[in-house]
Design a protein around this motif. Structure first.
Motif, PDB file in Angstrom:
ATOM      1  N   ALA A 160       0.827  -1.210   0.000  1.00 22.63           N
ATOM      2  CA  ALA A 160       0.000   0.000   0.000  1.00 22.63           C
ATOM      3  C   ALA A 160       0.863   1.262   0.000  1.00 22.63           C
ATOM      4  O   ALA A 160       0.476   2.287  -0.579  1.00 22.63           O
ATOM      5  CB  ALA A 160      -0.939   0.000   1.206  1.00 22.63           C
ATOM      6  N   ASP A 161       2.032   1.196   0.628  1.00 20.64           N
ATOM      7  CA  ASP A 161       2.925   2.357   0.633  1.00 20.64           C
ATOM      8  C   ASP A 161       3.457   2.651  -0.762  1.00 20.64           C
ATOM      9  O   ASP A 161       3.565   3.821  -1.154  1.00 20.64           O
ATOM     10  CB  ASP A 161       4.098   2.118   1.592  1.00 20.64           C
ATOM     11  CG  ASP A 161       3.641   1.937   3.024  1.00 20.64           C
ATOM     12  OD1 ASP A 161       2.825   2.745   3.498  1.00 20.64           O
ATOM     13  OD2 ASP A 161       4.099   0.972   3.666  1.00 20.64           O
ATOM     14  N   ALA A 163       1.893   1.867  -3.529  1.00 18.71           N
ATOM     15  CA  ALA A 163       0.747   2.403  -4.273  1.00 18.71           C
ATOM     16  C   ALA A 163       0.565   3.891  -3.970  1.00 18.71           C
ATOM     17  O   ALA A 163       0.328   4.706  -4.873  1.00 18.71           O
ATOM     18  CB  ALA A 163      -0.520   1.629  -3.913  1.00 18.71           C
ATOM     19  N   ASP A 164       0.706   4.257  -2.703  1.00 24.88           N
ATOM     20  CA  ASP A 164       0.577   5.668  -2.322  1.00 24.88           C
ATOM     21  C   ASP A 164       1.659   6.516  -2.984  1.00 24.88           C
ATOM     22  O   ASP A 164       1.391   7.642  -3.439  1.00 24.88           O
ATOM     23  CB  ASP A 164       0.657   5.817  -0.806  1.00 24.88           C
ATOM     24  CG  ASP A 164      -0.571   5.285  -0.097  1.00 24.88           C
ATOM     25  OD1 ASP A 164      -1.631   5.161  -0.751  1.00 24.88           O
ATOM     26  OD2 ASP A 164      -0.475   4.980   1.114  1.00 24.88           O
ATOM     27  N   LEU A 167       0.915   7.328  -6.612  1.00 24.22           N
ATOM     28  CA  LEU A 167      -0.118   8.352  -6.765  1.00 24.22           C
ATOM     29  C   LEU A 167       0.355   9.729  -6.305  1.00 24.22           C
ATOM     30  O   LEU A 167      -0.046  10.746  -6.878  1.00 24.22           O
ATOM     31  CB  LEU A 167      -1.366   7.943  -5.981  1.00 24.22           C
ATOM     32  CG  LEU A 167      -2.047   6.653  -6.454  1.00 24.22           C
ATOM     33  CD1 LEU A 167      -3.165   6.272  -5.498  1.00 24.22           C
ATOM     34  CD2 LEU A 167      -2.583   6.798  -7.871  1.00 24.22           C
ATOM     35  N   ARG A 168       1.206   9.784  -5.314  1.00 21.50           N
ATOM     36  CA  ARG A 168       1.685  11.084  -4.803  1.00 21.50           C
ATOM     37  C   ARG A 168       2.568  11.779  -5.826  1.00 21.50           C
ATOM     38  O   ARG A 168       2.663  12.998  -5.840  1.00 21.50           O
ATOM     39  CB  ARG A 168       2.473  10.879  -3.507  1.00 21.50           C
ATOM     40  CG  ARG A 168       1.629  10.526  -2.316  1.00 21.50           C
ATOM     41  CD  ARG A 168       2.503  10.426  -1.075  1.00 21.50           C
ATOM     42  NE  ARG A 168       3.037  11.732  -0.678  1.00 21.50           N
ATOM     43  CZ  ARG A 168       3.948  11.887   0.271  1.00 21.50           C
ATOM     44  NH1 ARG A 168       4.461  10.838   0.892  1.00 21.50           N
ATOM     45  NH2 ARG A 168       4.368  13.102   0.593  1.00 21.50           N
ATOM     46  N   ASP A 179      -4.899  15.216  -0.948  1.00 22.84           N
ATOM     47  CA  ASP A 179      -5.270  14.401  -2.107  1.00 22.84           C
ATOM     48  C   ASP A 179      -6.016  15.191  -3.180  1.00 22.84           C
ATOM     49  O   ASP A 179      -5.707  15.083  -4.370  1.00 22.84           O
ATOM     50  CB  ASP A 179      -6.133  13.213  -1.660  1.00 22.84           C
ATOM     51  CG  ASP A 179      -5.311  12.153  -0.944  1.00 22.84           C
ATOM     52  OD1 ASP A 179      -4.068  12.245  -0.979  1.00 22.84           O
ATOM     53  OD2 ASP A 179      -5.913  11.234  -0.354  1.00 22.84           O
ATOM     54  N   GLU A 298      -6.958   5.323  -8.768  1.00 20.03           N
ATOM     55  CA  GLU A 298      -6.676   5.799  -7.418  1.00 20.03           C
ATOM     56  C   GLU A 298      -6.314   4.606  -6.541  1.00 20.03           C
ATOM     57  O   GLU A 298      -6.158   3.489  -7.023  1.00 20.03           O
ATOM     58  CB  GLU A 298      -7.866   6.582  -6.863  1.00 20.03           C
ATOM     59  CG  GLU A 298      -7.939   8.021  -7.373  1.00 20.03           C
ATOM     60  CD  GLU A 298      -6.754   8.877  -6.936  1.00 20.03           C
ATOM     61  OE1 GLU A 298      -6.165   8.614  -5.844  1.00 20.03           O
ATOM     62  OE2 GLU A 298      -6.410   9.824  -7.663  1.00 20.03           O
ATOM     63  N   ARG A 299      -6.194   4.840  -5.274  1.00 22.73           N
ATOM     64  CA  ARG A 299      -5.666   3.816  -4.367  1.00 22.73           C
ATOM     65  C   ARG A 299      -6.466   2.521  -4.427  1.00 22.73           C
ATOM     66  O   ARG A 299      -5.907   1.411  -4.491  1.00 22.73           O
ATOM     67  CB  ARG A 299      -5.658   4.364  -2.932  1.00 22.73           C
ATOM     68  CG  ARG A 299      -4.806   3.578  -1.955  1.00 22.73           C
ATOM     69  CD  ARG A 299      -4.778   4.325  -0.613  1.00 22.73           C
ATOM     70  NE  ARG A 299      -3.727   3.835   0.269  1.00 22.73           N
ATOM     71  CZ  ARG A 299      -3.879   2.855   1.149  1.00 22.73           C
ATOM     72  NH1 ARG A 299      -5.055   2.226   1.253  1.00 22.73           N
ATOM     73  NH2 ARG A 299      -2.876   2.483   1.935  1.00 22.73           N
ATOM     74  N   LEU A 303      -5.029  -1.151  -5.659  1.00 23.43           N
ATOM     75  CA  LEU A 303      -4.968  -2.288  -4.751  1.00 23.43           C
ATOM     76  C   LEU A 303      -6.059  -3.316  -5.016  1.00 23.43           C
ATOM     77  O   LEU A 303      -6.221  -4.275  -4.258  1.00 23.43           O
ATOM     78  CB  LEU A 303      -5.058  -1.788  -3.304  1.00 23.43           C
ATOM     79  CG  LEU A 303      -3.881  -0.891  -2.875  1.00 23.43           C
ATOM     80  CD1 LEU A 303      -4.112  -0.332  -1.474  1.00 23.43           C
ATOM     81  CD2 LEU A 303      -2.574  -1.651  -2.940  1.00 23.43           C
TER      82      LEU A 303
END
Length: 423
Positions: A160-161, A163-164, A167-168, A179, A298-299, A303
């Motif tokens: 998940a990190d 993935a973040d 996107l960041r 966001d 998006e997240r 995921l």
């Protein structure tokens, strides 16, 4: 915000005292100006019309400033490039000029390449190790030199990190926004490419919606070597009045000129027996966050919880964008180590290696990118095949993972969590 030192700062520290002129190039918002300001004592900005007007009349004004002089966005006054070249001919003392540019001017706008006078360097968005999430324990430079026998370390980064982080984005001025503001800035960045940057670089954009659709389709082809005709078909699906291939090729050339496209070239080994390799590049945008944004990813969709509006051309969105994120960082680390980067694939797709890093002495680090925490024999077969083909030239075999532990397998393959890989 305080300046966050970049990998390229170390390179500039080494080169600038001995080089009279350096050109730091890259897409808008990667941080060129902020970095350049750490290495100069005076500055002129040609992004400001009022500041550049005197130099349009008399480019020789640049020689009157204290050095090192930053000439920011030099492409707005292309004749300054030739003036810098002539100034270097007259006085090659190191540390005189640092130019930054977010576009190469149209062909013919400058009269000389600058070869032998101006050293050009490409700056990309923040590499993963520059983002401050984890301290790397494995050095690409040491791997390339065959000096890192010990492979160890524990990463706290989870799937998940990563993935973040996709996107960041790696754009310093965008990644730390909330966001909604971040999404608005990425949308604005994409709109500016089509409405402003392309026309400014000399492209005639008659069908802006087609350019946006083509960019989105190119983003959907991230980390693949899909044909350009296939990307065009994906961009214009259901349209009877499709743009000519030549028109789209012009857009593509201009998008590379402004560094929005960052394709990874195919690698062909010199003095090696490999045959029947593909020559197509792998497609990458300057930042995978742009591909995700244009596809509505998006997240939750990264995921696996929600389907995005645009499917990737191959694999999963998270897999493709994670490979793009790794590739972006490895290219930054490789530049610091004076190495080249490419990818390898045989024409029958029997063998492929995601990333090849090669030094001037033809030593090779072969890297596979795996969106998983565990590695088995199937994941390293292409790395071991390449070692069988070119022998001792392969100094390091690496699988980059999303797992927690860095270690070396009995077959010599280094398993390295991405967060632990650094320059």
């Amino acid at each position: 915000m305080p300046y966050r030192r970049r990998i390229i700062d170390d390179v500039l520290d080494v080169l600038m005292p001995d080089l009279a002129a350096v050109s730091l190039e890259g897409a808008k918002a990667v941080g060129k100006t902020a970095t350049a300001r750490q290495h100069v004592v005076s500055e002129v900005s040609f992004d400001d019309r009022a500041q550049r007007r005197p130099f349009e009349v008399d480019p020789s004004l640049i020689v009157g400033f204290p050095s090192p002089l930053l000439i920011d966005e030099w492409q707005f006054v292309p004749q300054v490039w030739d003036m810098v070249r002539r100034a270097v001919d007259d006085n090659p003392t190191g540390g005189r000029f640092l130019l930054t540019g977010s576009a190469n001017p149209p062909t013919g706008a400058r009269t000389h390449s600058g070869a032998g006078r101006i050293v050009r360097m490409l700056m990309r968005p923040l590499a993963f190790s520059e983002r401050g999430l984890c301290e790397p324990t494995v050095s690409l430079r040491a791997l390339l030199a065959g000096e890192q026998e010990q492979i160890s370390g524990v990463s706290g980064a989870q799937l998940a990190d990563y993935a973040d982080e996709i996107l960041r984005s790696g754009f310093p001025g965008i990644r730390d926004l909330p966001d909604r503001a971040r999404r608005a800035q990425l949308d604005s960045y994409i709109a500016r490419i089509v409405d402003h940057d392309l026309p400014e670089s000399g492209a005639s954009v008659r069908r802006p919606n087609t350019v946006r659709a083509w960019l989105a389709a190119y983003g959907a082809a991230t980390a693949t070597d899909a044909s350009y005709s296939g990307i065009l078909d994906a961009a214009t699906s259901g349209e009877s009045d499709k743009p000519a291939r030549q028109t789209v090729d012009v857009y593509r050339d201009h998008l590379q000129r402004i560094f929005v496209l960052d394709p990874l070239p195919a690698w062909t080994p010199a003095f090696a027996p490999l045959r029947r390799l593909t020559h197509s590049p792998k497609h990458h945008l300057v930042d995978p966050a742009l591909a995700a944004r244009m596809a509505g990813v998006e997240r939750a969709s990264l995921l696996g919880g929600v389907q995005p509006k645009i499917p990737p051309l191959a694999g999963s969105w998270l897999g493709s964008l994670f490979e793009s994120l790794v590739t972006q960082s490895v290219r930054t680390y490789a530049q610091a180590a004076e190495a080249r980067v490419g990818h390898l694939r045989t024409r029958n797709t029997a063998h492929e290696v995601d990333i090849i890093v090669e030094s001037d002495d033809m030593s090779v680090v072969a890297i596979e990118v795996k969106l998983a925490g565990a590695v088995d024999d199937r994941d390293v077969r292409h790395l071991n095949w390449l070692e069988e083909q070119i022998g001792e030239r392969v100094v390091s075999k690496v699988v980059v993972t999303t797992g927690p532990l860095a270690y070396r397998r009995p077959d010599g393959v280094a398993v390295v969590p991405f967060a632990l890989l650094g320059p």
